[in-house]
Design a protein around this motif. Structure first.
Motif, PDB file in Angstrom:
ATOM      1  N   LEU A 136       0.827  -1.202   0.000  1.00 59.06           N
ATOM      2  CA  LEU A 136       0.000   0.000   0.000  1.00 59.06           C
ATOM      3  C   LEU A 136       0.861   1.251   0.000  1.00 59.06           C
ATOM      4  CD1 LEU A 136      -2.668   1.518   0.165  1.00 59.06           C
ATOM      5  CD2 LEU A 136      -2.705   1.065   2.636  1.00 59.06           C
ATOM      6  N   GLN A 137       1.914   1.262   0.798  1.00 54.36           N
ATOM      7  CA  GLN A 137       2.798   2.417   0.828  1.00 54.36           C
ATOM      8  C   GLN A 137       3.558   2.571  -0.487  1.00 54.36           C
ATOM      9  OE1 GLN A 137       2.850   4.820   3.047  1.00 54.36           O
ATOM     10  NE2 GLN A 137       4.340   5.904   1.786  1.00 54.36           N
ATOM     11  N   THR A 138       4.006   1.468  -1.047  1.00 54.76           N
ATOM     12  CA  THR A 138       4.722   1.517  -2.327  1.00 54.76           C
ATOM     13  C   THR A 138       3.832   2.069  -3.432  1.00 54.76           C
ATOM     14  OG1 THR A 138       6.116  -0.361  -1.698  1.00 54.76           O
ATOM     15  CG2 THR A 138       5.937   0.121  -4.047  1.00 54.76           C
TER      16      THR A 138
ATOM     17  N   ARG B 187      -8.426   7.032   8.618  1.00 55.78           N
ATOM     18  CA  ARG B 187      -7.964   7.616   9.881  1.00 55.78           C
ATOM     19  C   ARG B 187      -9.087   7.642  10.910  1.00 55.78           C
ATOM     20  NH1 ARG B 187      -4.897  13.119   9.415  1.00 55.78           N
ATOM     21  NH2 ARG B 187      -4.605  12.573  11.617  1.00 55.78           N
ATOM     22  N   LEU B 188     -10.275   7.998  10.472  1.00 51.34           N
ATOM     23  CA  LEU B 188     -11.419   8.029  11.380  1.00 51.34           C
ATOM     24  C   LEU B 188     -11.734   6.622  11.888  1.00 51.34           C
ATOM     25  CD1 LEU B 188     -13.443  10.150  12.455  1.00 51.34           C
ATOM     26  CD2 LEU B 188     -14.950   9.531  10.552  1.00 51.34           C
TER      27      LEU B 188
ATOM     28  N   GLU C  53      -2.186  12.738   4.015  1.00 47.37           N
ATOM     29  CA  GLU C  53      -3.292  11.964   4.587  1.00 47.37           C
ATOM     30  C   GLU C  53      -3.117  10.477   4.332  1.00 47.37           C
ATOM     31  OE1 GLU C  53      -5.699  12.918   6.498  1.00 47.37           O
ATOM     32  OE2 GLU C  53      -5.440  15.083   6.392  1.00 47.37           O
ATOM     33  N   GLN C  54      -2.676  10.123   3.122  1.00 49.21           N
ATOM     34  CA  GLN C  54      -2.534   8.707   2.789  1.00 49.21           C
ATOM     35  C   GLN C  54      -1.418   8.055   3.584  1.00 49.21           C
ATOM     36  OE1 GLN C  54      -4.685   7.137   0.257  1.00 49.21           O
ATOM     37  NE2 GLN C  54      -4.003   5.544   1.658  1.00 49.21           N
ATOM     38  N   ARG C  55      -0.307   8.750   3.737  1.00 51.14           N
ATOM     39  CA  ARG C  55       0.803   8.186   4.520  1.00 51.14           C
ATOM     40  C   ARG C  55       0.387   7.979   5.972  1.00 51.14           C
ATOM     41  NH1 ARG C  55       5.362  12.224   1.924  1.00 51.14           N
ATOM     42  NH2 ARG C  55       5.971  10.911   0.148  1.00 51.14           N
ATOM     43  N   LYS C  56      -0.370   8.927   6.532  1.00 56.66           N
ATOM     44  CA  LYS C  56      -0.860   8.759   7.903  1.00 56.66           C
ATOM     45  C   LYS C  56      -1.801   7.563   7.999  1.00 56.66           C
ATOM     46  CE  LYS C  56      -0.583  13.640   9.266  1.00 56.66           C
ATOM     47  NZ  LYS C  56      -1.384  14.875   9.561  1.00 56.66           N
ATOM     48  N   ALA C  57      -2.703   7.449   7.026  1.00 57.15           N
ATOM     49  CA  ALA C  57      -3.642   6.327   7.019  1.00 57.15           C
ATOM     50  C   ALA C  57      -2.904   5.000   6.905  1.00 57.15           C
ATOM     51  CB  ALA C  57      -4.638   6.491   5.876  1.00 57.15           C
ATOM     52  N   ASN C  58      -1.910   4.951   6.015  1.00 59.73           N
ATOM     53  CA  ASN C  58      -1.139   3.720   5.838  1.00 59.73           C
ATOM     54  C   ASN C  58      -0.435   3.318   7.131  1.00 59.73           C
ATOM     55  OD1 ASN C  58      -1.926   4.048   3.185  1.00 59.73           O
ATOM     56  ND2 ASN C  58       0.114   4.517   2.402  1.00 59.73           N
ATOM     57  N   ALA C  59       0.164   4.295   7.797  1.00 60.23           N
ATOM     58  CA  ALA C  59       0.888   4.017   9.037  1.00 60.23           C
ATOM     59  C   ALA C  59      -0.068   3.537  10.131  1.00 60.23           C
ATOM     60  CB  ALA C  59       1.643   5.259   9.494  1.00 60.23           C
ATOM     61  N   LEU C  60      -1.232   4.138  10.215  1.00 61.19           N
ATOM     62  CA  LEU C  60      -2.213   3.721  11.221  1.00 61.19           C
ATOM     63  C   LEU C  60      -2.675   2.291  10.985  1.00 61.19           C
ATOM     64  CD1 LEU C  60      -4.398   6.961  11.490  1.00 61.19           C
ATOM     65  CD2 LEU C  60      -3.086   5.902  13.348  1.00 61.19           C
ATOM     66  N   LEU C  61      -2.933   1.943   9.729  1.00 64.36           N
ATOM     67  CA  LEU C  61      -3.359   0.580   9.428  1.00 64.36           C
ATOM     68  C   LEU C  61      -2.264  -0.429   9.765  1.00 64.36           C
ATOM     69  CD1 LEU C  61      -5.228   1.028   6.016  1.00 64.36           C
ATOM     70  CD2 LEU C  61      -6.229   0.323   8.198  1.00 64.36           C
TER      71      LEU C  61
ATOM     72  N   LEU D  82      -8.741  -4.115   5.348  1.00 64.00           N
ATOM     73  CA  LEU D  82      -9.013  -2.713   5.052  1.00 64.00           C
ATOM     74  C   LEU D  82      -7.884  -2.118   4.216  1.00 64.00           C
ATOM     75  CD1 LEU D  82     -10.654  -0.186   5.218  1.00 64.00           C
ATOM     76  CD2 LEU D  82      -9.878   0.161   7.566  1.00 64.00           C
ATOM     77  N   ALA D  83      -6.643  -2.519   4.490  1.00 63.39           N
ATOM     78  CA  ALA D  83      -5.517  -2.058   3.678  1.00 63.39           C
ATOM     79  C   ALA D  83      -5.683  -2.527   2.228  1.00 63.39           C
ATOM     80  CB  ALA D  83      -4.201  -2.558   4.256  1.00 63.39           C
ATOM     81  N   ALA D  84      -6.169  -3.747   2.035  1.00 67.41           N
ATOM     82  CA  ALA D  84      -6.428  -4.236   0.677  1.00 67.41           C
ATOM     83  C   ALA D  84      -7.538  -3.431   0.014  1.00 67.41           C
ATOM     84  CB  ALA D  84      -6.797  -5.720   0.721  1.00 67.41           C
ATOM     85  N   ALA D  85      -8.567  -3.046   0.783  1.00 65.26           N
ATOM     86  CA  ALA D  85      -9.639  -2.216   0.241  1.00 65.26           C
ATOM     87  C   ALA D  85      -9.113  -0.852  -0.188  1.00 65.26           C
ATOM     88  CB  ALA D  85     -10.753  -2.051   1.282  1.00 65.26           C
ATOM     89  N   VAL D  86      -8.250  -0.268   0.629  1.00 62.58           N
ATOM     90  CA  VAL D  86      -7.676   1.041   0.303  1.00 62.58           C
ATOM     91  C   VAL D  86      -6.729   0.928  -0.894  1.00 62.58           C
ATOM     92  CG1 VAL D  86      -6.284   2.947   1.168  1.00 62.58           C
ATOM     93  CG2 VAL D  86      -7.940   1.830   2.670  1.00 62.58           C
ATOM     94  N   LEU D  87      -5.960  -0.145  -0.944  1.00 63.69           N
ATOM     95  CA  LEU D  87      -5.086  -0.368  -2.094  1.00 63.69           C
ATOM     96  C   LEU D  87      -5.907  -0.505  -3.371  1.00 63.69           C
ATOM     97  CD1 LEU D  87      -2.320  -0.803  -3.308  1.00 63.69           C
ATOM     98  CD2 LEU D  87      -2.336  -3.132  -2.429  1.00 63.69           C
TER      99      LEU D  87
END
Length: 221
Positions: free
Chosen positions: A8-10, A45-46, A75-83, A104-109
């Motif tokens: 996801l981060q990549t 994040r929420l 925002e995306q980097r923060k979300a990725n780190a939280l997940l 959820l990470a797969a859903a965001v990806l």
């Protein structure tokens, strides 16, 4: 297939690089795509930070591409780190129902994949795809029944068999080997189909069985 949080981060960084390489100068306005992705990142994040308040986030708009990419990346980097740091339990709220952080990470990806394809199509380029799309394929398989629910139809009781070929040439199989209903072909094509970015007639996918034909019709309608 690598860790979903790493992929996801990549893919986040790859999409930013694609937009920066092609987005400046005369051409299509892609800020709206980043507004949608930013909204998704803020929902993540929420979900992690304040699950009791999970819901719709305010509409976002940007005045420039610089602003769109920068704010989305933050925002995306923060979300990725939280997940990546969230405990596996409890599940996190999401639009399709509670999900484990990895799912959820797969859903965001999947959202990043779809948004990246939209942006690449506007510029007339083909994104570089690697085996990180395996998480998108997995999520597409996992959410097979979404098309039925959207049309108030009852999903088939039995799972399909999905036989997909990764960009690396590896084989990804989902579902029982003896399933009557089967989908096979390139994983990238499958991901483009389930994210609604291409129609089956434009892809190199094979469908076997009555239920896969019904599913495809619902998926594309």
């Amino acid at each position: 297939m690598a860790d979903v949080f790493t992929d996801l981060q990549t893919e986040t960084e790859a999409l930013a690089e694609l937009a920066e390489r092609h987005g400046y100068g005369p051409g299509p306005n892609i800020t709206g795509h980043f507004a949608r992705l930013t909204s998704t990142a803020r929902l993540v994040r929420l979900s992690v930070e304040n699950p009791g308040a999970f819901g719709v986030t305010p509409q976002i708009s940007y005045d420039s591409l610089d602003e769109a990419i920068l704010v989305w990346l933050i925002e995306q980097r923060k979300a990725n780190a939280l997940l990546a740091s969230a405990p596996p339990e409890p599940e996190l709220p999401w639009s399709d129902g509670p999900l484990r952080p990895s799912v959820l990470a797969a859903a965001v990806l999947t959202e990043v994949f779809a948004g990246g394809q939209d942006i690449a199509d506007l510029f007339g380029v083909r994104p570089q795809r690697d085996d990180s799309i395996g998480h998108v394929a997995y999520y597409g398989v996992r959410t097979r029944d979404r098309a039925y629910r959207r049309h108030q139809e009852t999903p088939p009781a039995k799972p399909f068999r999905f036989e997909l070929v990764a960009p690396s040439g590896a084989r990804w199989d989902f579902g029982p080997e003896n399933a009557t209903d089967r989908v096979s072909g390139p994983a990238e094509d499958f991901c483009l189909l389930v994210t609604g970015r291409r129609f089956a007639e434009d892809l190199d996918l094979a469908f076997t069985g009555r239920h896969t034909a019904e599913w495809l019709e619902l998926l594309e309608s």
